[in-house]
Design a protein around this motif. Structure first.
Motif, short mmCIF file in Angstrom:
data_model
loop_
_atom_site.label_atom_id
_atom_site.label_comp_id
_atom_site.label_asym_id
_atom_site.label_seq_id
_atom_site.Cartn_x
_atom_site.Cartn_y
_atom_site.Cartn_z
N ARG A 245 18.45 -1.13 9.52
CA ARG A 245 17.82 -0.18 10.44
C ARG A 245 16.45 0.29 9.93
N TYR A 246 16.35 0.53 8.63
CA TYR A 246 15.05 0.97 8.13
C TYR A 246 14.04 -0.17 8.21
N MET A 247 14.49 -1.39 7.98
CA MET A 247 13.58 -2.53 8.16
C MET A 247 13.07 -2.59 9.59
N GLN A 248 13.94 -2.28 10.56
CA GLN A 248 13.49 -2.25 11.95
C GLN A 248 12.40 -1.20 12.14
N ARG B 106 12.24 2.31 -0.42
CA ARG B 106 13.34 2.59 0.50
C ARG B 106 13.84 1.31 1.17
N LEU B 107 12.92 0.42 1.50
CA LEU B 107 13.33 -0.86 2.07
C LEU B 107 14.16 -1.66 1.08
N LEU C 268 18.07 -3.04 1.41
CA LEU C 268 18.46 -4.43 1.21
C LEU C 268 19.56 -4.54 0.17
N ASP C 269 19.43 -3.78 -0.92
CA ASP C 269 20.44 -3.82 -1.97
C ASP C 269 21.78 -3.30 -1.45
N GLU C 270 21.73 -2.26 -0.63
CA GLU C 270 22.97 -1.66 -0.12
C GLU C 270 23.64 -2.56 0.91
N ARG D 209 0.81 -1.22 0.00
CA ARG D 209 0.00 0.00 0.00
C ARG D 209 0.84 1.27 0.00
N HIS D 210 2.12 1.17 0.34
CA HIS D 210 2.98 2.35 0.46
C HIS D 210 4.26 2.12 -0.34
#
Length: 451
Positions: free
Chosen positions: A311-314, A288-289, A293-295, A281-282
């Motif tokens: 960290r963003y996944m958290q 960004r997630l 993951l790629d980085e 939905r977003h």
């Protein structure tokens, strides 16, 4: 005796009917109208109160936790299945179990489970490869339940019980429905009576025992022969109370396996299902997630060290658990009359603390229905009061499996999101259904697309 405010309801059945119609709406409505402590009505002859101020929540769950114990009604509803599982015991039994089991859930011990978790995730990823792009929806709630069950069974027993997964899932659905109905019923009949619900519950419990019992017996024999395994069961078999040196009996071991298994797979699978729905939905959050993951990972397999780097996944997980906390309701029973927030809470009443209510409180979470992982940015995010966010509970009874849940969830997301982008099915409404935990109403059908 000063009585807290609250809505007027029919005695005996009023709250039960309101909960049956819309439990979450009932809780949110009361919480928006009153602050602190409020009276919700009665479940049968039991008076029920809701606490929605973080400071008072801290009183109930931490500062005065010995004065607000696990609810006998919950224990009576779940006890026929889970016995003396850690979630349902009090006093010295709880202290013994918590001290004994805690080392088995340390981060160092859990790191050894990563390879087995990844093997199960990759097996499901191979199946998704066949389903992706076909236009046929999958039921994401069932997919995540099956995956987290397989992961947990292997983590617990070092072996897959693939032939038993269907039986385990079916048995849990029966038990979930059984416990929920007993909790909401004004009158609780004895679990020994041969009612249809009790008969189904006993049949489901026998299925669980028929799987778990022989495994415990085999592992006891292996341990006597000097064979040790570094899975959760091995750690529990070897666990000793640091003060007494006492280990777990077969009965206590069975109860801990059951409650750890079901608390673990149930809460993780529901959270993961909502992660996929919310990402679909977003798209800006999903992008960004994917970039993170790629980085962080590139083309390699995630490791235990990567869990802390994502960290963003958290933040995505934290915000998902804010909107849809699996453990949406905690219940406590006061030991004698207790003063709380200027009101008297009588003995034998029931005190609700709802993470769902706290997480949707506009006082502490502006625009609370909006999905925004930036709330949890450690540098620029919000700083809500303590106890305004508690997806794993709080105080001494904070969920023992919290770290395992995050490790498992991050490994699953990291593996699957690098290859797939699940999409919502047009016209489908994705809703929560309060049961023993916060379930997905309708199974959350989604379409699989490859990235």
């Amino acid at each position: 005796m000063v009585q807290p405010p609250g809505p007027r309801r029919l005695p005996f059945i009023g709250l039960g009917l309101a909960f049956k119609r819309d439990m979450l709406g009932c809780l949110l409505d009361a919480s928006r109208r009153w602050r602190g402590v409020m009276s919700l009505g009665t479940l049968g002859r039991v008076r029920v109160f809701l606490v929605n101020e973080p400071e008072l929540v801290g009183q109930v769950l931490q500062l005065r936790w010995r004065n607000f114990i696990r609810d006998e009604r919950l224990n009576g509803s779940a006890g026929p299945v889970f016995g003396h599982g850690l979630l349902f015991v009090e006093g010295e039994t709880w202290l013994f179990l918590r001290r004994t089991m805690q080392p088995a859930f340390s981060r160092e011990r859990l790191a050894a489970l990563v390879p087995s978790i990844l093997r199960d995730v990759h097996r499901v990823r191979s199946r998704w490869e066949r389903d992706a792009g076909t236009g046929t929806p999958i039921l994401m709630a069932e997919e995540m339940a099956r995956l987290t069950q397989e992961v947990f069974v292997r983590a617990m027993f070092s072996t897959g019980v693939e032939s038993s997964i269907d039986g385990l899932l079916a048995a849990w659905n029966v038990i979930n429905e059984y416990v929920t109905r007993r909790l909401m019923s004004p009158v609780q009949l004895s679990a020994r009576w041969p009612t249809p619900a009790n008969v189904r519950m006993r049949r489901a419990t026998r299925v669980l025992d028929s799987i778990i019992g022989p495994i415990i017996e085999q592992r006891r024999r292996e341990l006597a022969e000097g064979v040790e395994r570094e899975d959760l069961l091995g750690l529990l078999l070897a666990a000793r109370d640091p003060e007494t040196g006492e280990g777990l009996s077969d009965e206590l071991l069975r109860d801990q396996i059951l409650i750890t298994f079901f608390a673990g797979f149930e809460t993780t699978s529901t959270a993961l299902t909502w992660v996929w729905v919310l990402l679909a939905r977003h798209p800006e959050v999903e992008r960004r997630l994917h970039a993170e993951l790629d980085e962080v990972l590139g083309d390699r397999v995630p490791t235990i060290e990567d869990v802390s780097r994502l960290r963003y996944m958290q933040q995505v997980l934290d915000e998902t658990l804010r909107l849809h906390p699996s453990a949406f309701m905690l219940a406590r029973q006061p030991v004698g009359d207790q003063e709380l927030g200027g009101y008297t809470i009588p003995a034998n009443s029931l005190v609700f603390v709802s993470p769902y209510v706290l997480h949707h409180d506009p006082v502490h979470w502006p625009d609370p229905e909006r999905f925004d992982p930036e709330r949890f940015d450690p540098e620029h995010g919000q700083r809500p009061p303590r106890f305004a966010y508690m997806p794993f509970g709080a105080g001494p009874r904070l969920c023992i499996g919290k770290q395992l849940a995050f490790i498992e969830a991050k490994l699953i997301i990291a593996t699957m999101a690098r290859r797939f982008a699940p999409r919502v099915v047009p016209g489908v409404e994705y809703r929560s259904r309060p049961m023993f935990t916060l379930h997905h109403d309708g199974g959350a059908p989604m379409l699989l697309e490859r990235r």
